[in-house]
Design a protein around this motif. Sequence first.
Motif, short mmCIF file in Angstrom:
data_model
loop_
_atom_site.label_atom_id
_atom_site.label_comp_id
_atom_site.label_asym_id
_atom_site.label_seq_id
_atom_site.Cartn_x
_atom_site.Cartn_y
_atom_site.Cartn_z
N ILE A 1 0.84 -1.20 0.00
CA ILE A 1 0.00 0.00 0.00
C ILE A 1 0.87 1.25 0.00
O ILE A 1 0.60 2.21 -0.73
CB ILE A 1 -0.96 -0.02 1.22
N ARG A 2 1.92 1.23 0.82
CA ARG A 2 2.77 2.42 0.91
C ARG A 2 3.41 2.77 -0.43
O ARG A 2 3.46 3.92 -0.83
CB ARG A 2 3.86 2.21 1.97
N THR A 3 3.83 1.74 -1.16
CA THR A 3 4.55 2.03 -2.41
C THR A 3 3.65 2.12 -3.63
O THR A 3 4.00 2.77 -4.60
CB THR A 3 5.63 0.96 -2.66
N HIS A 4 2.47 1.45 -3.59
CA HIS A 4 1.66 1.35 -4.81
C HIS A 4 0.26 1.91 -4.71
O HIS A 4 -0.53 1.72 -5.64
CB HIS A 4 1.55 -0.12 -5.23
N SER A 5 -0.13 2.55 -3.62
CA SER A 5 -1.54 2.92 -3.50
C SER A 5 -1.96 3.88 -4.61
O SER A 5 -1.14 4.60 -5.18
CB SER A 5 -1.82 3.57 -2.14
N ILE A 6 -3.25 3.86 -4.89
CA ILE A 6 -3.79 4.74 -5.93
C ILE A 6 -3.50 6.20 -5.61
O ILE A 6 -3.22 7.00 -6.50
CB ILE A 6 -5.29 4.48 -6.15
N PHE A 7 -3.51 6.55 -4.32
CA PHE A 7 -3.19 7.93 -3.93
C PHE A 7 -1.75 8.26 -4.34
O PHE A 7 -1.46 9.33 -4.85
CB PHE A 7 -3.36 8.12 -2.42
N ARG A 8 -0.86 7.31 -4.07
CA ARG A 8 0.55 7.52 -4.41
C ARG A 8 0.74 7.61 -5.93
O ARG A 8 1.43 8.50 -6.44
CB ARG A 8 1.36 6.35 -3.82
N GLN A 9 0.09 6.70 -6.66
CA GLN A 9 0.24 6.69 -8.12
C GLN A 9 -0.30 7.97 -8.75
O GLN A 9 0.30 8.53 -9.67
CB GLN A 9 -0.45 5.47 -8.72
N LEU A 10 -1.44 8.44 -8.25
CA LEU A 10 -2.02 9.67 -8.82
C LEU A 10 -1.15 10.88 -8.48
O LEU A 10 -0.94 11.75 -9.33
CB LEU A 10 -3.45 9.86 -8.30
N THR A 11 -0.66 10.93 -7.26
CA THR A 11 0.22 12.03 -6.86
C THR A 11 1.47 12.05 -7.73
O THR A 11 1.88 13.11 -8.23
CB THR A 11 0.59 11.91 -5.37
N ASP A 12 2.06 10.87 -7.93
CA ASP A 12 3.26 10.78 -8.77
C ASP A 12 2.98 11.22 -10.20
O ASP A 12 3.86 11.73 -10.90
CB ASP A 12 3.81 9.35 -8.78
N ALA A 13 1.74 11.02 -10.66
CA ALA A 13 1.37 11.41 -12.02
C ALA A 13 0.91 12.87 -12.09
O ALA A 13 0.49 13.35 -13.15
CB ALA A 13 0.26 10.50 -12.54
N GLY A 14 0.97 13.56 -10.95
CA GLY A 14 0.60 14.98 -10.96
C GLY A 14 -0.89 15.25 -10.93
O GLY A 14 -1.33 16.35 -11.22
N VAL A 15 -1.68 14.24 -10.56
CA VAL A 15 -3.13 14.42 -10.48
C VAL A 15 -3.48 14.96 -9.09
O VAL A 15 -3.23 14.31 -8.07
CB VAL A 15 -3.87 13.09 -10.74
N ALA A 16 -4.07 16.14 -9.04
CA ALA A 16 -4.44 16.77 -7.77
C ALA A 16 -5.61 17.73 -8.01
O ALA A 16 -5.77 18.22 -9.13
CB ALA A 16 -3.24 17.55 -7.20
N PRO A 17 -6.41 18.00 -6.97
CA PRO A 17 -6.37 17.38 -5.64
C PRO A 17 -7.05 16.01 -5.61
O PRO A 17 -7.90 15.72 -6.44
CB PRO A 17 -7.14 18.39 -4.79
N ILE A 18 -6.65 15.21 -4.62
CA ILE A 18 -7.24 13.89 -4.42
C ILE A 18 -7.59 13.75 -2.94
O ILE A 18 -6.97 14.39 -2.10
CB ILE A 18 -6.28 12.76 -4.84
N THR A 19 -8.59 12.92 -2.65
CA THR A 19 -9.05 12.90 -1.26
C THR A 19 -9.78 11.63 -0.87
O THR A 19 -10.26 10.88 -1.73
CB THR A 19 -9.98 14.11 -0.99
N PHE A 20 -9.84 11.40 0.43
CA PHE A 20 -10.69 10.36 1.03
C PHE A 20 -11.84 11.09 1.70
O PHE A 20 -11.61 11.93 2.58
CB PHE A 20 -9.86 9.56 2.04
N ALA A 21 -13.07 10.84 1.28
CA ALA A 21 -14.21 11.64 1.71
C ALA A 21 -14.69 11.29 3.11
O ALA A 21 -15.42 12.06 3.73
CB ALA A 21 -15.36 11.46 0.72
#
Length: 301
Positions: A103-123
């Motif tokens: 989870i730490r290395t591959h989570s969707i939050f991590r992958q999106l952040t690395d791809a420059g997708v922002a903002p992202i959130t857990f509702a």
Amino acid sequence: MTSDADNPSGVLLFFIDGLGIGTRGPHNPLDNLEGSVPLAVFQNEDATTFLDGIVVSTDPCLGVPGRPQSASGQTTILTGVNAPAQIGYHKQGFPNQELRDLIRTHSIFRQLTDAGVAPITFANAYSRRFFVERPRWVSATTAAVEAAGLNFRTIEDVKAGAAVFMDYTNRFLIELGEDVVERTEEEAATVLASIVDQNRFTLYEYFITDKVGHAQDMAMARVVLTSLAHFIRELLNKLDLERTTVILTSDHGNIEDLTSRNHTLHQVPTIIWGAHRERIAARIQNLADITPAIVSELAHR
Ligand SMILES: [Zn+2]
């Protein structure tokens, strides 16, 4: 000039614990349940639902013997890595160190952040007790939020109309003694829709379905599923599905067969709404396909 950058697309991943595609019959609380659209999905039946959502029958077993379980299934959904294959079995409950590492290395939050997708959130909001006691064992979702350095929403956010509790009606929070007001399905949907509108990626998690399935409580299952379906319909009606994709999925079956207190071996429904639903549906066969489909949808546009 209008471009994707002016009006970027967004994705809501709506995770429901313990919802499989069952057969019709008295064992299935979804059968003959008025107001259960779009959750009333059955084996060998029509593959479209409310507002042209596409239902993709999705494999939670992932080639690993045994019943699919929450920790490994959720890790798979949230990372795109076949977690049970990686650790050799379906892991119940909360992720262990091996899954937390994934989870730490591959989570969707991590992958999106690395791809420059922002903002992202857990509702979802967390109860006060969570911050005070900091439980040693946390869900895959909580591990993903924490590892990616995202903010945890609080009860104060619920009060301010800026967060949704897992039990979106707030009834559970009120039982816990929290000073919040009960919400109707429509009110909760308004709050979640506004969070989705402000973010490019939103995760929402609901797990009463799995609890009710383990309890084999038919009356409660029907109440819970009717309300949940209502909440989802209100939510879909409030979102602009031209620019927002909604992907609903589950980690394993449970509530669709109350003759057993165990998880089922059934496929789970992934239901996709929005302008790009066909293209996303074509990519999904098992739980490991969800994260890659979302990342490619958001990162390359
Ligand atoms: Zn369970």
